[in-house]
Scaffold this motif. Structure first.
Motif, PDB file in Angstrom:
ATOM      1  N   ALA A   1       3.764  11.556   9.066  1.00 39.28           N
ATOM      2  CA  ALA A   1       4.235  12.619   8.184  1.00 39.28           C
ATOM      3  C   ALA A   1       3.151  12.959   7.154  1.00 39.28           C
ATOM      4  CB  ALA A   1       5.519  12.211   7.479  1.00 39.28           C
ATOM      5  N   ALA A   2       2.524  11.925   6.583  1.00 39.70           N
ATOM      6  CA  ALA A   2       1.476  12.163   5.585  1.00 39.70           C
ATOM      7  C   ALA A   2       0.296  12.905   6.193  1.00 39.70           C
ATOM      8  CB  ALA A   2       1.014  10.831   5.003  1.00 39.70           C
ATOM      9  N   ASP A   3      -0.066  12.561   7.424  1.00 42.02           N
ATOM     10  CA  ASP A   3      -1.255  13.112   8.064  1.00 42.02           C
ATOM     11  C   ASP A   3      -1.024  14.455   8.755  1.00 42.02           C
ATOM     12  OD1 ASP A   3      -2.633  10.907   7.212  1.00 42.02           O
ATOM     13  OD2 ASP A   3      -2.431   9.817   9.104  1.00 42.02           O
ATOM     14  N   GLN A   4       0.225  14.882   8.837  1.00 40.81           N
ATOM     15  CA  GLN A   4       0.536  16.154   9.511  1.00 40.81           C
ATOM     16  C   GLN A   4      -0.100  17.308   8.738  1.00 40.81           C
ATOM     17  OE1 GLN A   4       4.786  16.335   9.545  1.00 40.81           O
ATOM     18  NE2 GLN A   4       4.868  18.517   9.566  1.00 40.81           N
ATOM     19  N   ALA A   5      -0.691  18.196   9.491  1.00 42.21           N
ATOM     20  CA  ALA A   5      -1.414  19.313   8.818  1.00 42.21           C
ATOM     21  C   ALA A   5      -0.561  20.523   8.628  1.00 42.21           C
ATOM     22  CB  ALA A   5      -2.657  19.675   9.611  1.00 42.21           C
TER      23      ALA A   5
ATOM     24  N   GLY B   1       0.792  -1.226   0.000  1.00 45.63           N
ATOM     25  CA  GLY B   1       0.000   0.000   0.000  1.00 45.63           C
ATOM     26  C   GLY B   1       0.823   1.275   0.000  1.00 45.63           C
ATOM     27  N   MET B   2       2.133   1.170  -0.012  1.00 43.93           N
ATOM     28  CA  MET B   2       2.962   2.366   0.006  1.00 43.93           C
ATOM     29  C   MET B   2       2.770   3.192  -1.272  1.00 43.93           C
ATOM     30  SD  MET B   2       6.823   2.930   1.334  1.00 43.93           S
ATOM     31  CE  MET B   2       7.868   2.624  -0.052  1.00 43.93           C
ATOM     32  N   ALA B   3       2.578   2.544  -2.392  1.00 43.63           N
ATOM     33  CA  ALA B   3       2.371   3.275  -3.653  1.00 43.63           C
ATOM     34  C   ALA B   3       1.127   4.145  -3.575  1.00 43.63           C
ATOM     35  CB  ALA B   3       2.278   2.298  -4.820  1.00 43.63           C
ATOM     36  N   GLU B   4       0.081   3.629  -2.940  1.00 48.16           N
ATOM     37  CA  GLU B   4      -1.145   4.423  -2.799  1.00 48.16           C
ATOM     38  C   GLU B   4      -0.892   5.676  -1.971  1.00 48.16           C
ATOM     39  OE1 GLU B   4      -0.990   1.120  -2.390  1.00 48.16           O
ATOM     40  OE2 GLU B   4      -2.377   0.341  -3.891  1.00 48.16           O
ATOM     41  N   LEU B   5      -0.100   5.532  -0.916  1.00 47.14           N
ATOM     42  CA  LEU B   5       0.215   6.692  -0.074  1.00 47.14           C
ATOM     43  C   LEU B   5       1.046   7.717  -0.847  1.00 47.14           C
ATOM     44  CD1 LEU B   5       0.047   8.013   2.728  1.00 47.14           C
ATOM     45  CD2 LEU B   5       2.075   6.715   3.363  1.00 47.14           C
ATOM     46  N   LEU B   6       2.031   7.239  -1.599  1.00 50.97           N
ATOM     47  CA  LEU B   6       2.906   8.147  -2.348  1.00 50.97           C
ATOM     48  C   LEU B   6       2.192   8.753  -3.564  1.00 50.97           C
ATOM     49  CD1 LEU B   6       6.238   6.118  -2.184  1.00 50.97           C
ATOM     50  CD2 LEU B   6       5.502   8.010  -0.707  1.00 50.97           C
ATOM     51  N   ASN B   7       1.097   8.131  -3.991  1.00 54.47           N
ATOM     52  CA  ASN B   7       0.308   8.646  -5.108  1.00 54.47           C
ATOM     53  C   ASN B   7      -1.029   9.211  -4.629  1.00 54.47           C
ATOM     54  OD1 ASN B   7       2.127   7.973  -7.186  1.00 54.47           O
ATOM     55  ND2 ASN B   7       1.432   5.857  -7.127  1.00 54.47           N
TER      56      ASN B   7
ATOM     57  N   THR C   1       3.417  14.390  -0.873  1.00 55.96           N
ATOM     58  CA  THR C   1       4.748  15.007  -0.774  1.00 55.96           C
ATOM     59  C   THR C   1       5.333  14.807   0.620  1.00 55.96           C
ATOM     60  OG1 THR C   1       4.235  16.611  -2.489  1.00 55.96           O
ATOM     61  CG2 THR C   1       6.020  17.184  -0.967  1.00 55.96           C
ATOM     62  N   ARG C   2       4.503  14.986   1.657  1.00 54.57           N
ATOM     63  CA  ARG C   2       4.999  14.780   3.030  1.00 54.57           C
ATOM     64  C   ARG C   2       5.422  13.323   3.236  1.00 54.57           C
ATOM     65  NH1 ARG C   2       0.462  18.162   4.141  1.00 54.57           N
ATOM     66  NH2 ARG C   2      -0.758  16.327   4.781  1.00 54.57           N
ATOM     67  N   ALA C   3       4.651  12.399   2.704  1.00 48.98           N
ATOM     68  CA  ALA C   3       5.000  10.977   2.827  1.00 48.98           C
ATOM     69  C   ALA C   3       6.305  10.680   2.085  1.00 48.98           C
ATOM     70  CB  ALA C   3       3.867  10.104   2.293  1.00 48.98           C
ATOM     71  N   MET C   4       6.446  11.214   0.886  1.00 44.49           N
ATOM     72  CA  MET C   4       7.662  10.990   0.098  1.00 44.49           C
ATOM     73  C   MET C   4       8.889  11.549   0.814  1.00 44.49           C
ATOM     74  SD  MET C   4       9.105   9.854  -2.740  1.00 44.49           S
ATOM     75  CE  MET C   4       7.972   9.784  -4.107  1.00 44.49           C
ATOM     76  N   LYS C   5       8.779  12.769   1.333  1.00 51.73           N
ATOM     77  CA  LYS C   5       9.908  13.363   2.063  1.00 51.73           C
ATOM     78  C   LYS C   5      10.287  12.510   3.261  1.00 51.73           C
ATOM     79  CE  LYS C   5       9.357  18.210   0.779  1.00 51.73           C
ATOM     80  NZ  LYS C   5       9.000  19.556   1.236  1.00 51.73           N
TER      81      LYS C   5
END
Length: 157
Positions: free
Chosen positions: A153-157, A119-125, A133-137
């Motif tokens: 990181a992805a969920d940080q506002a 499921g990492m691809a779904e998060l990065l896309n 972008t936050r997830a990728m960084k």
């Protein structure tokens, strides 16, 4: 369609590597070993190929000599169900090898692996580009993938 079997080239460690991989992955086994004979080019009785399966996926290890070595141009991806699986495969496969960035490692035989959560691809896309972008960084700053840190990181506002 014919079955496609990855063929992994080793100098002399093909059987040792196959035994190691079969010990790391569940439901795995060595299926067949062939040996060089009097025709050579290596000494008769030396292991030539090892056919093995890792949880149903067929592989062949060939002891072809030192002419070719592994590079990151080809790697094996392990889609892990959770952090425990990531931690397990990372520890087993990196022991004696080399940890790399973004979930990549080289095992003690030089073979490259990607140890990543499914499921990492779904998060990065993610359609939310800022979230992606936050997830990728975050991922780019990791060696072993930390799912909780990636998600935070992805969920940080």
């Amino acid at each position: 369609m014919p079955q496609i079997t990855p063929n992994l080239w080793f100098d002399t460690q093909g059987k040792e590597a196959a035994e190691f991989y079969c010990a790391v992955f569940p439901n795995s086994e060595i299926k067949n070993v062939t040996y060089y004979n009097e025709a050579g080019p290596r000494a008769a009785g030396t292991v030539l190929t090892v056919e093995f399966e890792l949880d149903g996926q067929a592989y062949t290890a060939i002891n072809g000599g030192p002419e070719f070595t592994f590079s990151e141009a080809v790697s094996l991806l392990i889609n892990c169900a959770d952090q425990d699986e990531i931690d397990y495969y990372w520890a087993k496969l990196s022991e004696g090898g080399e940890e790399g960035p973004c979930g990549w490692l080289k095992d003690k035989y030089g073979l490259s692996w990607q140890v990543a959560p499914g499921g990492m691809a779904e998060l990065l896309n993610d359609p939310d580009q800022e979230r992606a972008t936050r997830a990728m960084k975050a991922m780019l700053g990791m060696q072993k993938i930390d799912i909780a840190a990636l998600q935070a990181a992805a969920d940080q506002a």
